[in-house]
Design a protein around this motif. Structure first.
Motif, PDB file in Angstrom:
ATOM      1  N   PRO A  20      -9.124 -11.761  -1.524  1.00 13.72           N
ATOM      2  CA  PRO A  20     -10.055 -11.805  -0.398  1.00 13.72           C
ATOM      3  C   PRO A  20      -9.962 -10.517   0.411  1.00 13.72           C
ATOM      4  N   THR A  21     -11.018 -10.196   1.116  1.00 13.72           N
ATOM      5  CA  THR A  21     -11.083  -8.957   1.877  1.00 13.72           C
ATOM      6  C   THR A  21      -9.934  -8.836   2.860  1.00 13.72           C
ATOM      7  N   TYR A  22      -9.338  -7.654   2.930  1.00 15.81           N
ATOM      8  CA  TYR A  22      -8.354  -7.317   3.946  1.00 15.81           C
ATOM      9  C   TYR A  22      -8.570  -5.853   4.279  1.00 15.81           C
ATOM     10  N   LYS A  23      -7.817  -5.310   5.230  1.00  7.47           N
ATOM     11  CA  LYS A  23      -8.056  -3.964   5.715  1.00  7.47           C
ATOM     12  C   LYS A  23      -6.850  -3.059   5.518  1.00  7.47           C
ATOM     13  N   ILE A  24      -7.139  -1.758   5.440  1.00  8.45           N
ATOM     14  CA  ILE A  24      -6.116  -0.740   5.601  1.00  8.45           C
ATOM     15  C   ILE A  24      -6.387  -0.044   6.932  1.00  8.45           C
ATOM     16  N   ALA A  25      -5.390   0.657   7.458  1.00  8.36           N
ATOM     17  CA  ALA A  25      -5.505   1.112   8.842  1.00  8.36           C
ATOM     18  C   ALA A  25      -5.035   2.547   9.027  1.00  8.36           C
ATOM     19  N   LYS A  26      -5.625   3.190  10.037  1.00 13.30           N
ATOM     20  CA  LYS A  26      -5.180   4.494  10.514  1.00 13.30           C
ATOM     21  C   LYS A  26      -4.243   4.268  11.689  1.00 13.30           C
ATOM     22  N   VAL A  27      -3.149   5.027  11.726  1.00 12.28           N
ATOM     23  CA  VAL A  27      -2.131   4.854  12.756  1.00 12.28           C
ATOM     24  C   VAL A  27      -2.465   5.702  13.984  1.00 12.28           C
ATOM     25  N   LYS A  28      -2.446   5.056  15.139  1.00 13.90           N
ATOM     26  CA  LYS A  28      -2.621   5.728  16.427  1.00 13.90           C
ATOM     27  C   LYS A  28      -1.243   5.953  17.047  1.00 13.90           C
ATOM     28  N   TYR A  29      -0.972   7.180  17.462  1.00  9.93           N
ATOM     29  CA  TYR A  29       0.340   7.521  18.001  1.00  9.93           C
ATOM     30  C   TYR A  29       0.183   8.320  19.293  1.00  9.93           C
ATOM     31  N   SER A  30       1.273   8.447  20.022  1.00  2.00           N
ATOM     32  CA  SER A  30       1.296   9.197  21.279  1.00  2.00           C
ATOM     33  C   SER A  30       1.763  10.624  21.033  1.00  2.00           C
ATOM     34  N   GLY A  31       1.685  11.444  22.079  1.00  2.00           N
ATOM     35  CA  GLY A  31       2.154  12.818  21.997  1.00  2.00           C
ATOM     36  C   GLY A  31       1.063  13.849  22.142  1.00  2.00           C
ATOM     37  N   THR A  55     -10.665  -3.210  -6.204  1.00  2.00           N
ATOM     38  CA  THR A  55     -10.120  -3.844  -5.009  1.00  2.00           C
ATOM     39  C   THR A  55     -11.265  -4.459  -4.224  1.00  2.00           C
ATOM     40  N   ASN A  56     -10.909  -5.233  -3.221  1.00  2.00           N
ATOM     41  CA  ASN A  56     -11.920  -5.821  -2.337  1.00  2.00           C
ATOM     42  C   ASN A  56     -11.524  -5.517  -0.890  1.00  2.00           C
ATOM     43  N   LEU A  57     -11.319  -4.239  -0.616  1.00  2.00           N
ATOM     44  CA  LEU A  57     -10.940  -3.792   0.715  1.00  2.00           C
ATOM     45  C   LEU A  57     -12.118  -3.906   1.666  1.00  2.00           C
ATOM     46  N   SER A  58     -11.833  -4.272   2.899  1.00  2.00           N
ATOM     47  CA  SER A  58     -12.877  -4.244   3.919  1.00  2.00           C
ATOM     48  C   SER A  58     -13.411  -2.820   4.026  1.00  2.00           C
ATOM     49  N   PRO A  59     -14.734  -2.635   4.120  1.00  2.00           N
ATOM     50  CA  PRO A  59     -15.295  -1.280   4.064  1.00  2.00           C
ATOM     51  C   PRO A  59     -14.952  -0.403   5.253  1.00  2.00           C
ATOM     52  N   GLN A  60     -14.545  -0.993   6.353  1.00  2.00           N
ATOM     53  CA  GLN A  60     -14.189  -0.211   7.531  1.00  2.00           C
ATOM     54  C   GLN A  60     -12.682  -0.234   7.757  1.00  2.00           C
ATOM     55  N   GLU A  61     -12.133   0.921   8.099  1.00  4.49           N
ATOM     56  CA  GLU A  61     -10.717   1.005   8.433  1.00  4.49           C
ATOM     57  C   GLU A  61     -10.438   0.304   9.753  1.00  4.49           C
ATOM     58  N   ALA A  62      -9.201  -0.103   9.939  1.00  5.01           N
ATOM     59  CA  ALA A  62      -8.728  -0.567  11.237  1.00  5.01           C
ATOM     60  C   ALA A  62      -7.977   0.577  11.915  1.00  5.01           C
ATOM     61  N   ILE A  63      -7.805   0.462  13.217  1.00  2.00           N
ATOM     62  CA  ILE A  63      -6.968   1.377  13.989  1.00  2.00           C
ATOM     63  C   ILE A  63      -5.808   0.564  14.525  1.00  2.00           C
ATOM     64  N   VAL A  64      -4.579   1.046  14.327  1.00  2.00           N
ATOM     65  CA  VAL A  64      -3.423   0.270  14.750  1.00  2.00           C
ATOM     66  C   VAL A  64      -2.412   1.177  15.450  1.00  2.00           C
ATOM     67  N   ASP A  65      -1.938   0.737  16.590  1.00  2.00           N
ATOM     68  CA  ASP A  65      -0.874   1.451  17.291  1.00  2.00           C
ATOM     69  C   ASP A  65       0.431   1.293  16.528  1.00  2.00           C
ATOM     70  N   VAL A  66       1.210   2.373  16.455  1.00  2.00           N
ATOM     71  CA  VAL A  66       2.438   2.345  15.668  1.00  2.00           C
ATOM     72  C   VAL A  66       3.433   1.309  16.188  1.00  2.00           C
ATOM     73  N   GLY A  67       3.338   0.952  17.463  1.00  2.00           N
ATOM     74  CA  GLY A  67       4.264  -0.028  18.017  1.00  2.00           C
ATOM     75  C   GLY A  67       3.736  -1.437  18.082  1.00  2.00           C
ATOM     76  N   SER A  68       2.529  -1.666  17.546  1.00  2.00           N
ATOM     77  CA  SER A  68       1.893  -2.977  17.650  1.00  2.00           C
ATOM     78  C   SER A  68       2.368  -3.929  16.558  1.00  2.00           C
ATOM     79  N   SER A  69       2.425  -5.204  16.890  1.00  2.00           N
ATOM     80  CA  SER A  69       2.740  -6.219  15.876  1.00  2.00           C
ATOM     81  C   SER A  69       1.626  -6.320  14.838  1.00  2.00           C
ATOM     82  N   ASP A  70       0.436  -5.829  15.171  1.00  2.00           N
ATOM     83  CA  ASP A  70      -0.680  -5.839  14.215  1.00  2.00           C
ATOM     84  C   ASP A  70      -0.402  -4.955  13.002  1.00  2.00           C
TER      85      ASP A  70
END
Length: 217
Positions: A20-31, A55-70
């Motif tokens: 089933p569809t799931y996502k890959i993500a770009k990491v958002k960081y500070s600095g 694969t059946n990747l979701s067509p849009q990337e997610a954005i995730v903070d490096v410190g997030s539980s997500d």
């Protein structure tokens, strides 16, 4: 063997890559570094993987903070940029837990990232050092074969491309592309006129290998 909290997900994913569809993500960081660089890269890589790997990747990337539980929602995350990267203590602990637990981080130096990211990743894994992976490593020998190792995609200063890994209990949990600009090759064709369609296809194939490696127990 991948740790338990990713095992079920990976077992399903690897079954003909028809999960089933799931996502890959770009990491958002500070600095202050441009974590948001290569804006069209991941959507194009996702499209290529869905076509070539089935694969059946979701067509849009997610954005995730490096410190997030997500972070734990994504089996593959991508970090890029040109400048400064700073991880807080809590972000260091979160990223370490994610990677040891079965996650995969691709760091793509967009030229200028090296002196920052090496220091920050040493905070995450003080007991490990980046090692250059040989051309016969499985990361270069997934669906697409790269007998010479990491391809050169975007030219800056004439240096050879290098692919480095952080290896934990025999598994590459972080792959660092240096002097390569792999993500530039994933961008919309024409974004960098000096990068040919041949280079772009080569970059997408190498990216697909990373996805396949990350999703394979």
């Amino acid at each position: 063997m991948k740790p338990a909290f990713f095992l079920f997900l990976l077992t399903v994913l690897v079954s003909s890559f028809s999960a089933p569809t799931y996502k890959i993500a770009k990491v958002k960081y500070s600095g202050g570094g441009d974590w948001y660089a290569n804006r069209t890269a991941l959507p194009n890589l996702i499209d290529f993987c869905n076509s070539s790997l089935k694969t059946n990747l979701s067509p849009q990337e997610a954005i995730v903070d490096v410190g997030s539980s997500d972070l734990f929602n994504y089996p593959f995350v991508y970090l890029t940029g040109h400048g400064n990267v700073v991880f807080s203590d809590s972000e260091v602990a979160n990223l370490r837990k994610y990677l040891i637990g079965g996650g995969f981080l691709h760091i793509d130096d967009n030229y200028g990232l090296d002196k920052f990211i090496r220091k920050e990743m040493k905070k995450v894994f003080p007991e490990l050092s980046f090692v250059e992976l040989p051309a016969n490593h499985s990361i270069y020998n997934q669906k697409f074969k790269f007998p010479a190792g990491l391809p050169k995609i975007h030219e800056h200063d004439g240096k050879a491309p290098k692919g480095f890994g952080l290896i934990w209990q025999g598994r590459v949990l972080c792959f660092y592309t240096f002097e390569c600009d792999l993500g530039n090759g994933w961008e919309d064709f024409g974004t960098y006129p000096e990068d040919t369609q041949e280079k772009r296809t080569m970059a997408l194939k190498m990216g697909a290998n990373l996805i396949q490696y990350a999703l394979t127990p």
